[in-house]
Each structure stands twice: as C-alpha cells, then as structure tokens.
Write a protein that holds these residues in place. Structure first.
Motif, PDB file in Angstrom:
ATOM      1  N   MET A  30      39.080   6.050  86.776  1.00  5.90           N
ATOM      2  CA  MET A  30      39.178   7.449  87.215  1.00  5.90           C
ATOM      3  C   MET A  30      38.027   8.286  86.648  1.00  5.90           C
ATOM      4  N   ILE A  31      37.723   8.031  85.381  1.00  5.51           N
ATOM      5  CA  ILE A  31      36.611   8.773  84.754  1.00  5.51           C
ATOM      6  C   ILE A  31      35.300   8.440  85.469  1.00  5.51           C
ATOM      7  N   LEU A  32      35.107   7.145  85.749  1.00  4.27           N
ATOM      8  CA  LEU A  32      33.885   6.736  86.452  1.00  4.27           C
ATOM      9  C   LEU A  32      33.830   7.356  87.845  1.00  4.27           C
ATOM     10  N   TRP A  33      34.989   7.387  88.519  1.00  4.34           N
ATOM     11  CA  TRP A  33      35.020   7.947  89.880  1.00  4.34           C
ATOM     12  C   TRP A  33      34.636   9.433  89.855  1.00  4.34           C
ATOM     13  N   ILE A  34      35.138  10.141  88.849  1.00  3.46           N
ATOM     14  CA  ILE A  34      34.817  11.575  88.738  1.00  3.46           C
ATOM     15  C   ILE A  34      33.309  11.748  88.542  1.00  3.46           C
ATOM     16  N   ILE A  35      32.737  10.903  87.672  1.00  2.61           N
ATOM     17  CA  ILE A  35      31.289  11.022  87.409  1.00  2.61           C
ATOM     18  C   ILE A  35      30.492  10.685  88.682  1.00  2.61           C
ATOM     19  N   ILE A  36      30.921   9.640  89.399  1.00  2.86           N
ATOM     20  CA  ILE A  36      30.221   9.265  90.644  1.00  2.86           C
ATOM     21  C   ILE A  36      30.374  10.379  91.689  1.00  2.86           C
ATOM     22  N   ALA A  37      31.604  10.923  91.780  1.00  2.00           N
ATOM     23  CA  ALA A  37      31.856  12.007  92.745  1.00  2.00           C
ATOM     24  C   ALA A  37      30.977  13.223  92.459  1.00  2.00           C
ATOM     25  N   TRP A  50      34.773   5.963  98.201  1.00  2.00           N
ATOM     26  CA  TRP A  50      34.740   4.834  97.252  1.00  2.00           C
ATOM     27  C   TRP A  50      33.355   4.190  97.150  1.00  2.00           C
ATOM     28  N   THR A  51      32.347   4.802  97.742  1.00  3.40           N
ATOM     29  CA  THR A  51      31.009   4.203  97.674  1.00  3.40           C
ATOM     30  C   THR A  51      30.152   4.929  96.634  1.00  3.40           C
ATOM     31  N   LEU A  52      29.059   4.285  96.244  1.00  5.69           N
ATOM     32  CA  LEU A  52      28.121   4.929  95.333  1.00  5.69           C
ATOM     33  C   LEU A  52      27.234   5.890  96.126  1.00  5.69           C
ATOM     34  N   PRO A  53      26.759   6.948  95.517  1.00  7.97           N
ATOM     35  CA  PRO A  53      25.886   7.875  96.261  1.00  7.97           C
ATOM     36  C   PRO A  53      24.551   7.208  96.598  1.00  7.97           C
ATOM     37  N   SER A  54      24.080   7.422  97.824  1.00  5.26           N
ATOM     38  CA  SER A  54      22.802   6.811  98.215  1.00  5.26           C
ATOM     39  C   SER A  54      21.650   7.432  97.407  1.00  5.26           C
ATOM     40  N   ALA A  55      21.717   8.739  97.200  1.00  4.97           N
ATOM     41  CA  ALA A  55      20.718   9.405  96.349  1.00  4.97           C
ATOM     42  C   ALA A  55      21.488  10.373  95.448  1.00  4.97           C
ATOM     43  N   PRO A  56      21.571  10.061  94.145  1.00 11.14           N
ATOM     44  CA  PRO A  56      22.372  10.925  93.248  1.00 11.14           C
ATOM     45  C   PRO A  56      21.950  12.394  93.326  1.00 11.14           C
ATOM     46  N   ALA A  57      22.930  13.252  93.547  1.00  8.54           N
ATOM     47  CA  ALA A  57      22.631  14.693  93.694  1.00  8.54           C
ATOM     48  C   ALA A  57      22.806  15.384  92.350  1.00  8.54           C
ATOM     49  N   PHE A  58      21.786  15.258  91.492  1.00  7.25           N
ATOM     50  CA  PHE A  58      21.851  15.917  90.179  1.00  7.25           C
ATOM     51  C   PHE A  58      21.840  17.436  90.328  1.00  7.25           C
ATOM     52  N   SER A  59      21.457  17.868  91.533  1.00  6.27           N
ATOM     53  CA  SER A  59      21.429  19.321  91.773  1.00  6.27           C
ATOM     54  C   SER A  59      22.824  19.936  91.600  1.00  6.27           C
ATOM     55  N   ASN A  60      23.883  19.120  91.768  1.00  8.27           N
ATOM     56  CA  ASN A  60      25.240  19.651  91.547  1.00  8.27           C
ATOM     57  C   ASN A  60      25.382  20.161  90.117  1.00  8.27           C
ATOM     58  N   TYR A  61      24.841  19.396  89.182  1.00 15.21           N
ATOM     59  CA  TYR A  61      24.917  19.792  87.770  1.00 15.21           C
ATOM     60  C   TYR A  61      24.077  21.042  87.521  1.00 15.21           C
ATOM     61  N   VAL A  62      22.883  21.051  88.128  1.00 11.95           N
ATOM     62  CA  VAL A  62      21.992  22.206  87.927  1.00 11.95           C
ATOM     63  C   VAL A  62      22.670  23.469  88.451  1.00 11.95           C
ATOM     64  N   LYS A  63      23.272  23.331  89.650  1.00  9.24           N
ATOM     65  CA  LYS A  63      23.902  24.498  90.279  1.00  9.24           C
ATOM     66  C   LYS A  63      25.047  25.029  89.416  1.00  9.24           C
TER      67      LYS A  63
END
Lengths: 282, 422
Positions: A30-37, A50-63
């Motif tokens: 669950m923790i991993l899923w939250i981090i991937i989400a 349930w898939t991995l992101p094709s290109a991690p959107a680090f912009s979510n964190y920045v925003k």
C-alpha cells in the motif's frame, strides 16, 4: 506424543508468520502504491491504477510543495511537534518519577487524575480550548497549538513513564543515596539514564501521534500560514470539489506526511520496542 | 514674518490632521473568512474583485482568512471566542442549516433593497429566504444535471431525453450501440445515490416535494403511490442504465469512468467538468441535460436542484453596512465576469454567461421554472434525520438491499416517530 506437539507448534508458528507476513506485505504494498500513484497523472492513475508511470511526474511534488504551500506546512509541523515533544518530556519525566517514587499525601489521587485525563474525548475540549487560547492570546499560533499538544499528551505520557519508573529496581536508588547523592542527583545521574529507553519510546509515540494530529489543529489554527501538514492534506482533499481533483498531488502530499514517520520508525524501532518491553507497558 | 510663516504652517498642519482624521474615520478594514484555499482559482478571482473594490473605494480594505471548506466550523469556534468577522462564504445549504438557522447571519433586505432579486437568475435570491427575509447573497451557481459525453450520445444515435420513457429508451440504445452503460453512480456515496430518487419524487409531486413528504407529521405521505413509484423507478435504473459494478464504486471511481469514456453520464452538480478537468482533458465533449419529466407528474423538466454558494454578513459584524455594500458589488456584472473568467465557475447574476464548458447548465439556470435544494433539501432543517435515517435507508433501497415497498413503510414509521419526539 512429542512429535505431535512439535508439529502442532510448527503449525502455530507458520500460521503466525503467515498472518504477520501477510499483514506486513499488505502494508508495504500500500505504501509503495501510494508513492507510485504520487508520480502519475490523474488520467493514468484512474485508467491504469496498477501499472508503473511511463514518465514519473515529479511535478506533482513541486506543485504541492510550492503552490499548495506544503513547504510552510512541513516546517510548521516540524516546529510544533518537535517543540511539543521536547516540552512534554521536560514536564512528564520528572512528574512521572515523582509520582512513581515519591511518598506523599495525594500521590494516588494525582496519578488517578492523570489517568482520568486519558479518558476525556478530545471533541469535548474544543470550545473550552478555543476560549482559553483566545483569552491567553495564543489562538491561531503555533505556540498555542504546542501548549495544547503538551497538555493533551501529558496524561498518556505520565502514565506510561510512571509505569516504567516503577519497574526499575529500588536498590539502585538506595545505593545512590548511601553513596551520598541528593534527590536531584539520584534522578539525574541514576534514574534518568535508566529511563532513557522509556523516554525515547514515549517521545516516538507522541511524535507520530502529534505529526498526524488533525482535529485540534483544525479548530485552533485558522491562518493558512500556520497550517500543519495534516491540515494541508485536508485542504487538498476538500478543494477537490469545485476546483478539480488533483489526486496524484494528494498522494504526493500523503507521501510527504508519511515518510518522516516511516523513517523515524526504521531508525528508532529497536529502541522503541526495547523501551516497551522493558517498561510498564509490556 | 516668522509669525506669519508659523501661522501658515499651523494651518496646513491642522488641515492635514483634519483630513487625516476624516480619512481615518472612514477607513474600514473588512474581515472576510473564506471557504476557498488561497491557491484555488476562485480565491484568485475573489482577490481580484476585492482589489478592484478597494481601487474604487480606497477607504475599504480587506483582511482575508482563506480557511478552505471547513470555514463555517472554524468560524463558529472563533465567534464563540469573540473574534470579529464581517462576512464569510460557504455552501448555501450549509449556511441555511448553520449560521442562518442559529441567528448569526444578518438580514440583508434593507441594505440590498427590494429590486435586488431581479438582478439574479430566477429563484436564486429567494432559495434561502426565511419568513420573507434574506440572509444570504448567492454568488456562485451550481446546477444538478446529467453531465454526459456528447460524442458517445451521438455515436449511439440517441438524443437528449425529455421524458422518463425516452430516458430509459436512451439507456437501451446507448448500451446496444456502444456497448457502454449510459449512467454511472458513486454507489457508496449515500448523498449522490439520493439524487435519482429525490428528482423522481419532485418530478411526480412537484418542486420541494421530498421535504413536504417528510414534513407530513403522520408519515402517511411516504405511502403515496407516487412516492413508491419514484422509489421503484430509481431502482429500475440498474436494469439497463447503470452497470452493476457501480454499486461498489467509491468516489471518485464512478465519475472517472465518464472521463475515461467507459460510461456516458452521471447525475451530479455542474462542478463535474472542473473536477474531471485533469483526467478528461481540455477537449472532452461535455454536455448537460435536465432530469426528464415523468409522464403525468406535476414537476417540470425545467425544475432544477441546485447548490448555490453564498456570502453572509455576520450579525455581530463590526462593519455590517460596508460588508453589505461589498456583497452588492460582488454580484455586479463586472465582478461576476471576473468570477467566470478567473474562477471558471457559473455565477448568479442574470445575463453573465458561464464558462463554455458549463453552457448547458447556464441555459438550465436561465430557464429554471423552480429551484429545490440539492438532494431534496431535508438536510438543511432536519440534518439529524437526513444523515441518520433518510440517506442510509435510501441508499439501502437504491442498492437493492431493501425493497421499495419496505423503504416507504420504514420511512413512514420513522417520520411519524421523529415528529412524535418533537
């Protein structure tokens, strides 16, 4: 006969491992899923959960960190929780020691008073706390929130530490007194070092509880600049109605809240467990 | 000479002091507690409006606390502690059952004048009036409609339905032609799940019918065949309109299926396109149509359930007149256009067009023949009954865990018992 006993015991052990292992695996997943989400786009989060992101959107964190002011909230949480835990220990450790070792009239009544405090539901305190903090001029301030955190955490902390001090052998105190130590020296040089695992345990438990605390901060803090992380998460959730659902941003915020407590547990879990098993809460 | 200069300086100083004191006497700082968070576009729009107001009225400035949606809860605690606040905003229904009901909102009729309601879209100003008095200024308008994917409807070769029969036929057509379900619901959200039933009761018995049924103290109104028929019709949506797995959908799972093109529509507020903006994308073909008429019913297709967002001036506001004057400005054409353009919301002022995404909802609001509060309005004055009895029991019925017959009987008994205890 012995063989049957061994088999039965093995089964029990296996079952215990299965339950604990399964539970742990679920928590980790669950923790991993939250981090991937938190690294996905909203569309991919719901379209392919349930898939991995094709290109991690680090912009979510920045925003979340910049636009939603989680930088301020993180700092506020660190300040409030650290200060609260420090003051809590400064008050609770001596108090618990005296209530554990002291022999004076009303000791039992005072201890019961603190134990009674553990049973008071927090919502009952909302209005009195608002009135009190307003009269003291500390409502909507981080200092006011810290004072309240210390107050509401004292009963549990004193109760646990009192049990911990009671479990320490009285002979050590007697030896120190024979060696010429004053009451203060006995506490400072002998009992406090022995109580360190217990103090560390309550510090960690309180840190985690206050880090995640939400109800009191919601009532006592109104200015956005004084919000803590839990209020930041709340504002992210509630602003989804009418303003758009930034779900990956929410998970980024949850990750920011979650990681410090997980790190704390990873680094200090052994000390915490030894504190619990040594002290009066075992 | 020195004396003359001294006199002149003194006169200038006195004049300056007088001017300053006059200005200070009129300078007002209005304290506004808001339901928006500072980073939200609606907050940005309100900031622009307040700045414009201060530019036009330099003596009036604003101190804003951006509380977010828990605004009323925080305000109550603050008022208990004597914190001075001039005006605040929240969902109109929440205010009507909260500050307004508790007598903490100021009646605005005198300050706003009798013609004020003519400035707003039909029914908006009167929706929260009590005993002929108005305590709220609705400034943002949300309609409840079927929000749908226009391309899917076109692909199915179906048209927007006007009647319940046409509606069920549309469901069948969409299912057979596209292989997708016409409707989706958030099955585990009891409030959203109450929307079909509350609409059906209103289409059968007229606007605000649900609350009238509840206010019959004998409870017998629940046994009206039209109420039972409404319950049966709501349940029948599962036959051909909604996919069975939606029973377990947890918000926002249902609405995301619309954004992802897996289902066609959802009965929900006009905030849906904004909520789904990220997952649906900017080119999503949004449309909205009203809940259809039920043949032989008293309610019209143009009757609307709405959720308006309102401002109130607090009864103990330090500057009630100035606050009311600002609220008047808030629904001016200029201010409302700012809300539309920067905030991306529908507004209450007549003649101010909503964002293109919400064009169908704007048409519905302009042509509304009657307004009812969202979910039927029981929650405003009877929050306890609404949350503890109506919502869970309606949800049980809608999800098929209780028959419509048992539901209306239970509601009749619960209503009677409720009023006996009053």
């Amino acid at each position: 006969m012995l063989k049957a006993h061994v088999i039965r015991r093995s089964w029990k052990t296996a079952l215990a491992y299965l339950i604990v292992g399964g539970w742990s695996l679920f928590a980790v997943l669950m923790i991993l899923w939250i981090i991937i989400a938190s690294l996905k786009t909203t569309r991919s989060l719901f379209g392919a959960p349930w898939t991995l992101p094709s290109a991690p959107a680090f912009s979510n964190y920045v925003k979340v960190w910049v636009s939603n002011r989680f930088d301020d909230y993180f700092l506020n949480s660190i300040l409030v929780v650290s200060a609260s835990v420090l003051v809590l220990l400064l008050v609770a450790v001596p108090a618990a020691y005296v209530l554990s070792r002291g022999k004076f009239l009303g000791r039992g009544a005072i201890l019961n008073f603190f134990i009674f405090g553990m049973g008071v539901p927090v919502p009952l305190l909302f209005i009195p706390l608002v009135v009190l903090t307003t009269e003291l001029g500390v409502i909507d301030t981080l200092m006011g929130l810290s004072i309240v955190y210390v107050s509401v955490s004292l009963p549990f902390t004193i109760y646990v530490l009192q049990g911990f001090f009671s479990s320490l052998p009285a002979e050590l105190e007697s030896a120190a007194v024979i060696d010429g130590c004053s009451d203060w020296q006995v506490f400072w040089h002998v009992m406090l070092p022995l109580a360190a695992p217990g103090a560390a345990t309550v510090a960690i438990l309180n840190f985690v509880a206050l880090w995640n605390e939400y109800q009191l901060s919601l009532i006592l803090i109104s200015s956005p600049e004084n919000r803590t992380l839990s209020l930041g998460i709340y504002s992210l959730i509630t602003s989804m109605q009418y303003s758009g659902g930034n779900w990956p941003g929410l998970f980024a915020g949850v990750t920011m809240v979650m990681l410090p407590t997980i790190a704390l547990y990873i680094f200090l879990s052994e000390r915490m467990i030894s504190g619990i098993t040594m002290g009066g809460v075992k | 000479m020195i004396s003359k200069a001294h006199k002149t300086l003194s006169a200038v100083a006195l004049a300056s002091a007088l001017f300053a004191s006059t200005t200070a006497a009129h300078a007002v700082e209005l304290t506004f507690w808001s339901m928006w968070n500072e980073p939200e576009p609606q907050a940005a729009a309100l900031k622009t409006i307040m700045d414009a107001y201060t530019n036009a009225n330099p003596d009036t400035t604003f101190k804003v606390v951006w509380n977010g949606r828990g605004n009323q809860t925080k305000l109550r605690a603050a008022l208990q502690a004597g914190t001075p606040v001039d005006f605040m905003d929240q969902d109109g229904d929440e205010l009507a059952g909260g500050l307004q009901k508790q007598g903490q909102a100021l009646a605005l009729d005198e300050a706003l004048g009798t013609d004020f309601k003519e400035l707003l879209l039909p029914g908006a100003y009167d929706l929260y009036a009590k005993d002929g008095k108005h305590f709220q200024v609705p400034y943002i308008y949300n309609t409840v409609n079927f929000w749908y994917n226009k391309d899917l409807l076109t692909e199915a070769g179906a048209t927007v339905p006007a009647t319940w029969t046409e509606f069920l036929a549309m469901c069948e057509t969409v299912k057979s032609k596209t292989g997708k379900h016409a409707l989706v619901v958030e099955g585990t959200d009891a409030a959203y799940a109450a929307l079909p039933f509350s609409h059906l009761v209103e289409r059968q018995l007229g606007p605000k019918a649900l609350i009238k049924v509840f206010e019959d103290r004998t409870g017998d109104s629940w046994l009206d065949p039209a109420v039972l028929d409404s319950a049966k019709k709501a349940v029948s949506l599962w036959d051909s309109c909604i996919a069975g797995d939606a029973r377990g959908f947890q918000y926002p799972a249902g609405q995301q299926t619309v954004a992802l093109g897996a289902s066609m529509a959802e009965l929900v507020g006009s905030w849906l396109p904004t909520e789904l903006a990220d997952s649906a994308g900017p080119d999503f073909p949004w449309g909205a149509f009203n809940f259809p008429e039920v043949e032989g019913g008293k309610g019209k297709r143009t009757d609307l359930q709405v959720a308006l967002l309102s401002m109130v001036v607090l009864k103990d506001a330090p500057h009630p007149k100035e606050a009311a004057a600002f609220l008047k400005y808030l629904v001016s054409e200029d201010a409302q256009k700012i809300l539309v353009e920067q905030g991306g919301v529908g507004v209450t002022r007549k003649g101010v067009a909503w964002p293109a995404l919400l064009a169908d909802a704007f048409t519905a609001a302009e042509n509304a023949s009657a307004l009812t509060n969202i979910y039927g309005g029981i929650g405003i004055d009877y929050a306890d009954f609404y949350t503890k009895t109506f919502l869970p029991e309606q949800s049980n019925m809608f999800l098929g865990q209780k028959s419509p017959e048992d539901f209306v009987k239970l509601m009749a008994e619960a209503t009677k018992k409720y009023w006996e205890g009053k």
